[in-house]
Design an enzyme around this catalytic site. Structure first.
Site, PDB file in Angstrom:
ATOM      1  N   GLU A 234      49.381   5.875  33.576  1.00  8.59           N
ATOM      2  CA  GLU A 234      48.312   6.867  33.423  1.00  8.59           C
ATOM      3  C   GLU A 234      48.829   8.289  33.678  1.00  8.59           C
ATOM      4  O   GLU A 234      48.232   9.064  34.432  1.00  8.59           O
ATOM      5  CB  GLU A 234      47.134   6.525  34.349  1.00  8.59           C
ATOM      6  CG  GLU A 234      46.552   5.151  34.043  1.00  8.59           C
ATOM      7  CD  GLU A 234      45.320   4.777  34.852  1.00  8.59           C
ATOM      8  OE1 GLU A 234      45.189   5.232  35.997  1.00  8.59           O
ATOM      9  OE2 GLU A 234      44.492   4.012  34.324  1.00  8.59           O
ATOM     10  N   ASP A 313      41.834  -4.365  35.095  1.00  5.86           N
ATOM     11  CA  ASP A 313      41.660  -3.324  36.097  1.00  5.86           C
ATOM     12  C   ASP A 313      40.384  -3.559  36.897  1.00  5.86           C
ATOM     13  O   ASP A 313      39.380  -2.894  36.637  1.00  5.86           O
ATOM     14  CB  ASP A 313      41.598  -1.959  35.381  1.00  5.86           C
ATOM     15  CG  ASP A 313      41.562  -0.806  36.369  1.00  5.86           C
ATOM     16  OD1 ASP A 313      41.803  -1.045  37.559  1.00  5.86           O
ATOM     17  OD2 ASP A 313      41.282   0.323  35.938  1.00  5.86           O
ATOM     18  N   GLU A 341      34.507   0.519  42.326  1.00  5.96           N
ATOM     19  CA  GLU A 341      34.604   1.335  41.109  1.00  5.96           C
ATOM     20  C   GLU A 341      33.791   0.739  39.956  1.00  5.96           C
ATOM     21  O   GLU A 341      32.964   1.410  39.366  1.00  5.96           O
ATOM     22  CB  GLU A 341      36.076   1.486  40.722  1.00  5.96           C
ATOM     23  CG  GLU A 341      36.251   2.261  39.432  1.00  5.96           C
ATOM     24  CD  GLU A 341      37.710   2.470  39.052  1.00  5.96           C
ATOM     25  OE1 GLU A 341      38.608   2.050  39.805  1.00  5.96           O
ATOM     26  OE2 GLU A 341      37.941   3.062  37.977  1.00  5.96           O
TER      27      GLU A 341
HETATM   28  O1  GCW Z   1      41.553   2.249  36.503  1.00  8.30           O
HETATM   29  C1  GCW Z   1      42.167   3.179  37.182  1.00  8.30           C
HETATM   30  C2  GCW Z   1      41.194   3.995  37.975  1.00  8.30           C
HETATM   31  C3  GCW Z   1      41.956   5.197  38.447  1.00  8.30           C
HETATM   32  C4  GCW Z   1      43.103   4.699  39.341  1.00  8.30           C
HETATM   33  C5  GCW Z   1      43.938   3.679  38.551  1.00  8.30           C
HETATM   34  C6  GCW Z   1      45.039   3.050  39.401  1.00  8.30           C
HETATM   35  C7  GCW Z   1      44.214   5.823  41.114  1.00  8.30           C
HETATM   36  O2  GCW Z   1      40.090   4.338  37.183  1.00  8.30           O
HETATM   37  O3  GCW Z   1      41.098   6.040  39.138  1.00  8.30           O
HETATM   38  O4  GCW Z   1      43.914   5.752  39.743  1.00  8.30           O
HETATM   39  O5  GCW Z   1      43.118   2.666  38.069  1.00  8.30           O
HETATM   40  O6  GCW Z   1      44.787   1.984  39.947  1.00  8.30           O
HETATM   41  O7  GCW Z   1      46.099   3.608  39.473  1.00  8.30           O
END
Ligand code: GCW
Length: 607
Positions: A234, A313, A341
């Site tokens: 990311e 996730d 989340e």
């Molecule tokens: O799915 C994502 C979350 C992010 C998070 C990422 C991760 C810290 O939406 O907010 O970033 O996973 O786990 O690295």
């Protein structure tokens, strides 16, 4: 606010320096009339033994932190009304981690309980009283590693290893009596801040920079647990930029921290987050395996790969990540997420331990050597936003200590410690909490499909919100069918599993219902084992989820929560009811409009 330690009335005073001193303090206040002797035996490490002695006194034998864990065990057992038999215990995992996603500006990524307890205005900054209270909570739940900053290391978090190191060291000191060691998330490209033109893990200048840095950091904080790393994920920097793999990256850091006993915890959340939705070749759940499985056996002894429990996730329902089954020569940690989340933002009730137990059922014994969980903590007075979300922190601690923990007993123990209700009320609360995950699952995305959530914020329904986006999270619902075929005939994801697991999911006629749409693309008229069509099951689950939420709200209102919890619980339950109704109606309407198939039971679906 002492959460499950409500009966420890007195705050921990400043100035206690060791776990044994803290244990003496806690015992003397909890049982002023009982003689408790502490016998330190360093070989026992974090383990302890509690022996009742003739004459009513008690001896706790344990290593330097073991005596503290023994003290909390004794205190909490007695608060629960359990007494006297000898017990012996030691944790299953050496690292029982909480990963905070706190940013230096005081915000928390995916935080639902206020602002950071550690940072403010770009700097480390904390209230010593609250740190002692948090230390107490963590120690009493058996948790021993706290990573305080976000894995997305945004500037100025890099300063933790630079100008802010003395403050970090002071925070580490504050946690020391609680047996809690700090960990830091690091920026893989940090050497470039010192003018080195690259962060290539095989470049000698880069390697030297990390060695020097580790030397400086551990000189200040000799018991720092290690570095946590999110790389090539990311948008974070990582070894891929330099044509290197993740073993090259992790081992380079591991070499730097090894002389000090440090560990590199390296996350495996690596996937293409710029996927074109038109691309049907890429299937996001396959990514972790593709990036790591071939590196099995290549990682240094002080590297732990931290793998999210599912291949996507933290969705409400995902199968166990195949990486956790297939890297037998690598040290692995399973990463859970206490922060809600995708599971209701600490507004909706969602008790996680039933889900964790399901994961453990597929996890062979000894395949992981550590547990980590994304924190659900913040500076709200009650620490977890929703008072009942604290059950996740506490029961996570119990599970990390002993994976054999029984979910029902763990939740009941938390209820008893926190509220001390009469037995019937305790039973009602326990069963309500245990059912909350399944209820949430019913009114949200159907049968393992996930991702029908509002993009970015991840609260509330939006069935096509991620459908034409870059994140690799598609359900492809059309007027006939929904889901993605992930068997060998489809994307091939299933081939990443050992056959004894794969065969449970391969055939839609025998695949467990709740995973059906994770693994298969099925027509709405597909006949499920219980005789219902797929579409009917989707409607039924959603209506049931809403009904059960209403029943849960009724049951909760009947329980005598003390203030301020009562008010917060009521207010959040109202929001949950609204959310459940939105989910139920929007998902049902979405499928009804697409399929044109009516609900057999004629309930209202909005067209
Ligand atoms: O799915 C994502 C979350 C992010 C998070 C990422 C991760 C810290 O939406 O907010 O970033 O996973 O786990 O690295």
């Amino acid at each position: 606010m002492n959460l499950w330690l409500t009966r420890l009335k007195e705050p921990v005073p400043a100035g206690l320096e060791t776990p044994a001193e803290l244990a003496r303090f806690e015992l003397s206040r909890a049982f002023p009339d009982v003689q408790v002797e502490l016998a330190e035996q360093s070989a026992m490490g974090e383990g302890y033994r509690i022996d009742p002695l003739p004459g009513g006194s008690i001896r706790i034998t344990g290593g330097s932190t073991g005596v503290l864990y023994g003290a909390y065990r004794l205190i909490l057992d007695r608060f629960c009304g359990e007494t006297a038999a000898a017990v012996e215990s030691a944790p299953k995992y050496a690292l029982r981690m909480i990963d905070c996603w706190d940013n230096p500006d005081g915000t928390i990524e995916r935080g639902y309980a206020g602002r950071s307890l550690f940072f403010r205005d770009g700097k480390l900054s904390w209230d010593p009283l609250r740190i002692r209270e948090l230390g107490r909570l963590l120690a009493s739940a058996g948790l021993n590693v706290l990573c305080i900053n976000n894995v997305n290391v945004h500037f100025p978090a890099q300063l933790l290893l630079e100008d802010d190191l003395p403050a970090l060291s002071a925070l580490a000191e504050a946690f020391r009596p609680f047996g809690v060691r700090l960990m830091v998330s690091v920026d893989f490209s940090q050497p470039m801040r010192s003018g080195i033109p690259t962060a290539d893990p095989l470049d000698p200048a880069v390697r030297e920079w990390w060695k020097q840095t580790a030397g400086r950091v551990w000189a200040e904080i000799p018991d720092l647990a290690g570095f946590l790393v999110k790389a090539d994920s990311e948008g974070r920097p990582g070894p891929f930029t330099y044509g290197r793999n993740h073993a090259d990256g992790a081992n380079m850091l591991a070499e730097a921290v090894a002389p000090y006993g440090g560990t590199v915890v390296w996350r495996c959340f690596v996937y293409n987050c710029r996927q074109d939705w038109r691309d049907t070749k890429t299937d996001r759940p396959k990514a972790a395996w593709e990036n790591y499985a071939f590196l099995d056996g290549e990682f240094a002894a002080n590297v732990i790969l931290q793998v999210k429990h599912g291949p996507f996730d933290f969705q409400v329902r995902e199968p166990l990540s195949p990486l956790l089954l297939g890297m037998k020569k690598t040290k692995l940690a399973m990463e859970l997420q206490l922060a809600q989340e995708y599971t209701g933002h600490q507004i909706d009730l969602y008790t996680m331990i039933p889900m964790w137990k399901e994961l453990y059922e597929e996890l062979p014994a000894d395949s992981i050597m550590s547990l980590a969980a994304v924190s659900n903590l913040g500076d709200d007075a009650n620490y977890t936003g929703h008072p009942l979300a604290a059950v996740n922190l506490y029961t996570y601690g119990l599970l990390a200590w002993d994976p054999g923990t029984d979910p029902e007993e763990a939740v009941a123990r938390w209820c008893r410690l926190t509220y001390g209700f009469a037995p019937a009320q305790e039973k009602a609360l326990t069963s309500l909490l245990l059912s909350s995950r399944r209820i949430y699952e019913k009114y949200t995305a159907p049968l393992g499909i996930g991702w029908m959530v509002n993009p970015h914020d991840h609260y509330g329904p939006n069935p096509s919100g991620y459908e034409y986006d870059l994140w690799g999270t598609y359900h492809k619902a059309d007027r006939n069918a929904v889901g993605i075929d992930r068997t060998e005939a489809g994307t091939g994801y299933l081939a990443q599993y050992p056959e004894e697991i794969a065969k449970k999911y391969r055939d839609p006629n025998t695949c467990p219902d709740l995973y059906l749409l994770f693994y298969h693309r099925l027509s709405y008229t597909f006949r499920m084992r219980d005789g219902r069509t797929l579409i009917q099951r989707i409607y039924d689950d959603h209506f049931e989820g809403l009904e059960e939420t209403r029943a849960m709200a009724g049951a909760l209102t009947g329980l005598p929560f003390p203030e301020p919890d009562a008010g917060v619980i009521r207010e959040r339950m109202e929001k949950q009811l609204y959310n459940a109704r939105e989910w139920c109606d929007i998902i049902n309407t979405f499928f009804h409009r697409l399929s044109g198939i009516p609900d057999e039971r004629g309930r209202t679906i909005y067209d």
